[in-house]
Write an enzyme that holds these catalytic residues in place. Structure first.
Site, short mmCIF file in Angstrom:
data_model
loop_
_atom_site.label_atom_id
_atom_site.label_comp_id
_atom_site.label_asym_id
_atom_site.label_seq_id
_atom_site.Cartn_x
_atom_site.Cartn_y
_atom_site.Cartn_z
CG ASP A 8 61.00 49.46 31.34
OD1 ASP A 8 61.38 49.71 32.50
OD2 ASP A 8 59.89 48.93 31.08
CE LYS A 183 63.08 53.96 33.57
NZ LYS A 183 62.21 52.97 32.89
#
Length: 260
Positions: A8, A183
């Site tokens: 991230d 994701k």
């Protein structure tokens, strides 16, 4: 053996305090790359928000929470919001107006801005996009919408956007994305592309939108500044981003050595 690591950006690679990636993190990324590990971004940011990476050569980019995935050479996967859902959102905004950011491939723009949008930009340095007439978004490829609503209104909004889901890492807004992209899905697309097994993966995150990714990989690492919910599902909790969290975790897992 770890062959792929997914990161991230906000609160993980980049500090919310300095809005920069620490030197220790760049050191770690270079060492991991020298050791033959593939490195990937997994972020809610779009392509126009990647300047913070300072040109570091990642092997792939999962952007917009998985809706747009690409390497430096090619598009791997894309997923856009159904036009019926966009039309429903526009009608909803007429009845119950709130700031909403519409994200295309290279840019984002808002129907309106207020203190909530400015507050987020002060945190991310990535949301200074202009307000404009958004009536023509129905004819655009929209990958994600940034909706400044609370959790109760989020539920109401999703009732009129049945092909979408929501995720949030901050209480004042949620990201509305088309079902199918995430994701987690972006990870699978890149593992297929590079012929890497899921058992050889690791991921770092700090927010609620990282939870599906962290649950999916073989080894999940929560940053010290992560929410309690994220920490509760992680395999390992490292230090925060401002105290060498990425480096310390990689040293712990013997993926690189401490800086000399």
């Amino acid at each position: 053996m770890i062959k792929a690591i997914f990161f991230d950006i906000d609160g993980t690679l980049a500090s919310f305090k300095t809005h920069q990636i620490p030197d220790s993190t760049f050191y770690t990324l270079n060492k991991l790359k020298d050791n033959g590990i593939k490195l990937f971004i997994a972020t809610g940011r779009g392509k126009d928000g990647l300047d913070i990476l300072q040109g570091f050569p990642f092997d792939g980019y999962i952007t917009l929470n998985g809706q747009y995935c690409f390497t430096n050479d090619e598009l791997i996967y894309e997923n856009t919001i159904d036009s019926q859902d966009i039309q429903a959102l526009l009608e909803y905004l007429k009845e119950k107006p709130f700031p909403c950011g519409f994200t295309e491939e290279h840019t984002k723009y808002f129907n309106m801005r207020n203190h909530l949008v400015d507050e987020i930009h002060a945190i991310t340095h990535n949301d200074d996009h202009p307000a404009r007439d958004c009536s023509q978004v129905i004819h655009k490829k929209i990958y994600q919408c940034m909706c400044f609503v609370d959790e109760n209104e989020e539920k109401e909004l999703l009732k009129v956007m049945p092909h979408c889901h929501a995720s949030r890492w901050y209480p004042t807004f949620c990201d509305i994305s088309p079902i199918g992209g995430s994701k987690q899905h972006g990870i699978d697309e890149f593992l297929k592309h590079y012929h890497i097994d899921l058992s050889q993966t690791m991921a770092f995150g700090d927010g609620g939108n990282d939870i599906p990714m962290l649950k999916h990989v073989a080894i999940s690492v929560a940053m010290g500044n992560a929410s309690d919910e994220v920490k509760s599902i992680a395999d390992y909790i490292t230090d925060d981003v401002d105290h060498d969290g990425i480096l310390n975790a990689c040293v712990h897992f013997q993926l690189c050595q401490k800086q000399e």
